[in-house]
Design an enzyme around this catalytic site. Structure first.
Site: not given
Length: 414
Positions: A92-93, A135
């Site tokens: 996700k980052t 995020e």
């Protein structure tokens, strides 16, 4: 600070992040103490802060409003016209940063909150009030505070089982996260895509946005994107690993969802140069290259090892630092299966983070289950092993989400 607020904060020790914040005008205290909140009108805490923390207790005594980090993020997100929240157990980052670069290139007005350090944006980028990409972390259900216009779900997996009863309870949280959004984008190869109404991306033929003819050039992938049946020109990524094709597809799908032309979105992807600690080349020592990757879950370790196989020459030395006792204990068999493959493996002492010692989930216990591994407890032992074992042309891969990154940097400095 850039919006005119007076901001202060505390951490257990000084680090690169505290130094950066001080440079931006944030007052930083080292150590937690009740007097640190003097003059504060609002107090924000993250999920790892215990309830008996001195600053938290003092804030409650003084009746100062206390917000969770996720609550603050939700308030910030509400200041923007369009919000996209990127969730997933892995990636996700990187995907958040890719989405930010893509939307900034498409609109010229995109801000972003990133869980790591984008090489250009850092972990926060203020680019305008139109689009906001954030995020969304599933730890302790934090992402359920968000009600984004668009939710992007990269994948679901067994993780954070220290705060979820089981994998099904975690999956249920993802379904709630999806329901909290007006629109959902999800990986078509993950089971979540069958459980929520969504637009899909992936390598499968039935995905709304997909990739064909994948090619690897030294570990950096390129692909032909196909959007709802229409084929576009090949896109080349600047980051390593096949898994980043999925992250790129998520960003392209988000851009398409907002109606932006794919070639414009592709230009944004070309601007993305990577995230620190995501297969980051730290430097060389004695002719061997030192690489760091944030992988701390078995699935992430698989991707990192596969990328290393494609990218690196010579022998591969893997230094893995387990992140929390609970994760190691709950996924013990998976860790043993994945880590049994490297020939030259070191298990470094556990980064406990918020947890207390648990022998069943300790790095030493994990090492004992891996005949191919050596267990070390400090920087000196690790450096001695590397000095005696590594030679020019080899690669040393440091894996983990704890302080192993900084240990690797210190060894490089010697």
């Amino acid at each position: 600070v850039s919006l005119g607020f007076t901001v202060s904060g505390s951490d257990l020790c000084a680090n690169a992040q505290t130094a950066r914040l001080e440079k931006e005008g944030v007052r930083i205290y080292i150590g937690h103490a009740a007097e640190n909140i003097e003059g504060a009108q609002k107090v924000v805490v993250n999920s790892a802060i215990p309830q008996d923390n001195a600053e938290l207790a003092e804030a409650r005594r003084r009746k100062i409003p206390v917000y969770g980090r996720a609550e603050l993020l939700s308030l910030v997100a509400g200041c923007f016209t369009h919000t996209a929240a990127i969730a997933g157990c892995h990636g996700k980052t990187t995907a958040t940063a890719m989405c930010a670069h893509v939307l900034e290139n498409c609109t010229g007005s995109c801000s972003a909150h990133i869980g790591g350090e984008d090489l250009e944006y850092g972990n926060f980028y203020l680019g305008g009030e139109n689009y906001f990409v954030t995020e969304a972390c599933e730890y302790k259900g934090n992402f359920l505070h968000l009600h984004p216009e668009t939710a992007v779900i990269l994948n679901t997996d067994a993780d954070h089982l220290d705060c979820y009863k089981d994998e099904e309870q975690l999956a249920a949280a993802y379904r709630i996260f999806a329901r909290n959004a007006r629109a959902v984008i999800a990986c078509g190869e993950d089971k979540i895509s069958r459980e929520v109404d969504c637009v899909t991306f992936g390598l499968g033929d039935k995905c709304d946005v997909s990739a064909r003819n994948l090619r690897s050039n030294g570990g950096r992938y390129s692909f032909i994107p196909i959007v709802r049946g229409e084929t576009f020109e090949r896109i080349r990524l600047n980051v390593y690993g096949k898994h980043n094709v999925y992250n790129a597809l998520a960003a392209l799908t988000l851009a398409d969802h907002y109606g932006f032309p794919l070639p414009l979105a592709a230009q944004g992807l070309a601007r993305f140069k990577g995230i620190r600690r995501r297969f980051e080349l730290l430097g060389t020592r004695g002719g061997a290259q030192y690489i760091a990757d944030y992988a701390h879950h078995p699935r992430e370790i698989i991707s990192a090892l596969q990328t290393a196989k494609e990218v690196c020459g010579g022998r591969l030395f893997v230094i893995f630092q387990p992140h929390t006792y609970s994760r190691t204990k709950l996924l013990f068999g998976d860790f043993v299966s994945v880590l049994s493959k490297p020939e030259n493996l070191v298990i470094y002492k556990t980064y406990a983070a918020r947890e207390f010692y648990d022998e069943a989930g300790s790095a030493k216990t994990l090492s004992q289950a891996l005949p191919n591994s050596l267990y070390v407890e400090d920087l000196h032992q690790l450096q001695l092993y590397l000095d005696c074992s590594v030679r020019a042309g080899d690669t040393v891969l440091f894996l983990g989400a704890g302080d192993i990154y900084f240990i690797a940097q210190r060894i490089l400095e010697t």
